[in-house]
Design an enzyme around this catalytic site. Structure first.
Site, PDB file in Angstrom:
ATOM      1  N   CYS A  13       0.859  -1.245  -0.107  1.00  0.00           N
ATOM      2  CA  CYS A  13      -0.032  -0.175  -0.028  1.00  0.00           C
ATOM      3  C   CYS A  13       0.878   1.188  -0.089  1.00  0.00           C
ATOM      4  CB  CYS A  13      -0.911   0.101   1.088  1.00  0.00           C
ATOM      5  SG  CYS A  13      -2.356   1.047   1.168  1.00  0.00           S
ATOM      6  N   CYS A  89      -4.284  -1.035  -2.293  1.00  0.00           N
ATOM      7  CA  CYS A  89      -4.852   0.432  -2.304  1.00  0.00           C
ATOM      8  C   CYS A  89      -4.703   0.742  -3.950  1.00  0.00           C
ATOM      9  CB  CYS A  89      -4.129   1.337  -1.473  1.00  0.00           C
ATOM     10  SG  CYS A  89      -2.680   1.834  -1.946  1.00  0.00           S
ATOM     11  N   CYS A  97       5.851  -0.807  -9.876  1.00  0.00           N
ATOM     12  CA  CYS A  97       6.796  -1.718  -8.972  1.00  0.00           C
ATOM     13  C   CYS A  97       8.189  -1.809  -8.974  1.00  0.00           C
ATOM     14  CB  CYS A  97       5.750  -2.742  -8.606  1.00  0.00           C
ATOM     15  SG  CYS A  97       4.138  -2.316  -7.784  1.00  0.00           S
TER      16      CYS A  97
END
Length: 166
Positions: A13, A89, A97
């Site tokens: 998140c 989220c 990422c």
């Protein structure tokens, strides 16, 4: 995936202060011996939301030992290799990422941020409880899957379905 493996799971998140912490705590409690959870954030707040810890305590789960940390810790050479990565989220789901070692199966399990709820303490407690219950339900569904018998594509499909579970 072998039948006696312990699988590593990372919950991501943005702030790593509420949803991902709840998911880490719930999975570590329910998945003992089968799954081991970690959590991280792309832009960690630096502290765990007190209501996240209070919620874990109300669920009779460990409420100590958590910290808000960057996902950078988990791309270091000594970091665990993950089998599963879940974003919890919408902001984290849309971010670029890191490249995770291994070949983790990933899915988005987005939930509203309980830390964003303003209002009475009772409303805030309810928001955290509702989030924890939704995470618990999804984690129970994850734990019911025959992980060692599913190929990566089937597993990813099942995990995405779980993320749509209301």
């Amino acid at each position: 995936m072998s039948t006696d493996a312990t699988y590593n799971v990372l919950f991501i998140c943005t702030g790593n202060s509420a949803r991902s912490i709840l998911a880490e705590g719930i999975l570590n409690e329910l998945g003992k011996g089968k799954l081991r959870a970690f959590s991280a954030g792309s832009h960690p707040k630096g502290e765990v939301h007190p209501q996240a810890l209070a919620t874990l305590k109300r669920l009779h789960m460990p409420d100590t030992g958590y910290r808000s940390k960057s996902w950078d810790e988990f791309v270091a050479p000594q970091a665990p290799v993950f089998d599963f990565i879940f974003t919890v989220c919408d902001n984290a789901a849309g971010e670029v990422c890191p490249l995770w070692p291994g070949n983790p199966v990933s899915a988005h399990w987005g939930l509203p941020d309980p830390a964003a709820v303003t209002g009475t303490e009772e409303q805030q407690v309810k928001a955290f409880r509702d989030t924890a219950m939704m995470l618990r339900r999804r984690i129970e569904l994850l734990l019911s899957l025959p992980l060692h018998r599913l190929d990566a594509m089937s597993l990813q499909s099942e995990l995405r379905k779980i993320g749509q579970e209301q």
